[in-house]
Design an enzyme around this catalytic site. Structure first.
Site, mmCIF file in Angstrom:
data_model
loop_
_atom_site.group_PDB
_atom_site.id
_atom_site.type_symbol
_atom_site.label_atom_id
_atom_site.label_comp_id
_atom_site.label_asym_id
_atom_site.label_seq_id
_atom_site.Cartn_x
_atom_site.Cartn_y
_atom_site.Cartn_z
ATOM 1 N N GLU A 247 106.756 42.868 51.600
ATOM 2 C CA GLU A 247 107.241 41.454 51.270
ATOM 3 C C GLU A 247 108.625 41.589 50.627
ATOM 4 O OE1 GLU A 247 103.740 39.673 49.854
ATOM 5 O OE2 GLU A 247 103.248 38.429 51.523
ATOM 6 N N GLY B 77 98.195 33.032 55.877
ATOM 7 C CA GLY B 77 97.361 32.632 57.048
ATOM 8 C C GLY B 77 97.561 31.201 57.147
ATOM 9 N N MET C 77 96.990 34.531 48.485
ATOM 10 C CA MET C 77 96.333 34.945 47.486
ATOM 11 C C MET C 77 97.093 35.040 46.234
ATOM 12 S SD MET C 77 94.277 37.887 49.431
ATOM 13 C CE MET C 77 93.141 38.418 47.916
ATOM 14 N N GLU C 78 98.265 34.395 46.050
ATOM 15 C CA GLU C 78 99.072 34.516 44.715
ATOM 16 C C GLU C 78 99.698 33.038 44.528
ATOM 17 O OE1 GLU C 78 99.756 36.548 47.584
ATOM 18 O OE2 GLU C 78 98.455 38.296 46.841
ATOM 19 N N ASP D 40 98.993 35.574 60.229
ATOM 20 C CA ASP D 40 97.750 35.480 61.106
ATOM 21 C C ASP D 40 97.186 33.927 60.923
ATOM 22 O OD1 ASP D 40 97.275 36.610 57.958
ATOM 23 O OD2 ASP D 40 95.565 35.298 58.725
HETATM 24 N N1 LIG Z 1 94.400 35.440 55.939
HETATM 25 C C1 LIG Z 1 94.538 35.491 54.685
HETATM 26 N N2 LIG Z 1 94.038 35.343 53.767
HETATM 27 C C2 LIG Z 1 94.334 35.509 52.412
HETATM 28 N N3 LIG Z 1 95.803 35.595 52.408
HETATM 29 C C3 LIG Z 1 96.571 35.929 53.314
HETATM 30 C C4 LIG Z 1 97.977 36.289 53.306
HETATM 31 C C5 LIG Z 1 98.843 36.441 52.216
HETATM 32 N N4 LIG Z 1 98.718 37.659 51.507
HETATM 33 C C6 LIG Z 1 98.791 38.947 52.268
HETATM 34 C C7 LIG Z 1 97.896 39.783 51.447
HETATM 35 C C8 LIG Z 1 96.563 40.238 52.223
HETATM 36 C C9 LIG Z 1 95.845 41.427 51.374
HETATM 37 S S1 LIG Z 1 94.491 41.895 52.293
HETATM 38 C C10 LIG Z 1 95.160 43.226 53.143
HETATM 39 C C11 LIG Z 1 95.438 44.349 52.351
HETATM 40 O O1 LIG Z 1 95.665 45.484 53.297
HETATM 41 C C12 LIG Z 1 95.859 46.609 52.363
HETATM 42 C C13 LIG Z 1 95.874 48.026 53.174
HETATM 43 O O2 LIG Z 1 94.514 48.192 53.356
HETATM 44 C C14 LIG Z 1 97.700 38.977 49.974
HETATM 45 O O3 LIG Z 1 98.560 39.548 49.157
HETATM 46 C C15 LIG Z 1 97.778 37.687 50.560
HETATM 47 C C16 LIG Z 1 98.043 36.409 54.760
HETATM 48 N N5 LIG Z 1 96.957 36.027 55.485
HETATM 49 C C17 LIG Z 1 96.010 35.820 54.593
#
Ligand SMILES: Nc1ncnc2c(CN3C[C@H](CCSCCOCCO)[C@@H](O)C3)c[nH]c12
Length: 231
Positions: A15, A81, A175-176, A199
């Site tokens: 990001e 998301g 998530m932040e 997504d």
């Molecule tokens: N559906 C969803 N639910 C919640 N949050 C989001 C976000 C936003 N960001 C992406 C990231 C997801 C961390 S899990 C994947 C990590 O993989 C790391 C390698 O295994 C976290 O910083 C929140 C995008 N789609 C989402």
């Protein structure tokens, strides 16, 4: 151009990498198990960092950007998301308010997302939102404005997604953001958050997230840099 120091924050390396790649005179400082990139963008002083995933890491990084690095405003760039069916992968949303969908003391009769002396929905800076809208208009980009719900879980479940959407009238989730909003509001620092959809928080979320993280993160990052130019 503003004489103020701008914090640009994300949660994951993907990001902020598109932003760091465009900075000049970059120096790095390691502090609190995190790395902070200090530099300039088109002559504008910025400090850039990714927090790592989740509300706690985001709270630490936001506080450090303000308290240790002296940033005067904070712009968050990243992916999210989609909850609203108006949002497709790659689309942009800015938050006028953010809430914590996993904060729950309803056993005491309080609404979801509420704790005493807190508020369910934390506002962002209207001036920064208006700058974003002007940029979107000048670029012919669609920019949705709505509520973003934050929680310490990657949502990949239609039922949970719809519950969050209904309960908080939220259009997107991540998530932040809400934790950064709480920090900025408490420290009286203007806060702006932009997210590009990666997504739809459904059963395909993890696959779509992996596929579209990088491209959606760059869409958000490019827009944030346009914001810096406009400040
Ligand atoms: N559906 C969803 N639910 C919640 N949050 C989001 C976000 C936003 N960001 C992406 C990231 C997801 C961390 S899990 C994947 C990590 O993989 C790391 C390698 O295994 C976290 O910083 C929140 C995008 N789609 C989402």
């Amino acid at each position: 151009m503003t004489s103020q120091k701008i914090a640009i924050m994300g949660a994951m390396p993907e990001e902020i990498e598109p932003i760091i790649d465009k900075l000049d005179n970059v120096g790095t400082t390691v502090y609190g198990n995190n790395k902070y990139y200090e530099g300039s963008y088109h002559g504008q002083e910025v400090v850039v960092a990714y927090s790592k995933i989740g509300k706690v890491f985001a709270t630490l990084t936001a506080t450090t950007l303000i308290e240790k690095f002296g940033c005067d405003m904070l712009l968050f760039s990243g992916v999210a998301g989609a909850i609203s069916n108006e949002l497709s992968i790659g689309d942009l949303i800015i938050a006028d308010g953010l809430c914590q969908h996993d904060l729950d003391i309803t056993a005491f009769g309080h609404p979801f997302g509420y704790v005493p002396e807190g508020e369910v929905c934390i506002s962002t800076d209207v001036g920064l939102r208006n700058i974003a809208k002007d940029i979107a208009k000048s670029k012919g980009l669609t920019l949705k404005e709505g509520v973003i719900a934050t929680g310490d879980q990657f949502v990949a479940n239609e039922e949970r997604k719809n519950w969050i959407g209904t309960t908080f009238k939220a259009d997107a989730l991540e998530m932040e953001g809400a934790s950064v909003a709480v920090v900025c509001n408490a420290l009286n620092v203007p806060f702006f958050i932009l997210r590009a959809i990666s997504d739809s928080a459904d059963m395909d979320a993890s696959f779509n997230f992996d596929e579209f993280l990088e491209s959606s993160a760059k869409i958000s990052a490019d827009f944030i840099l346009s914001m810096v130019d406009a400040l």
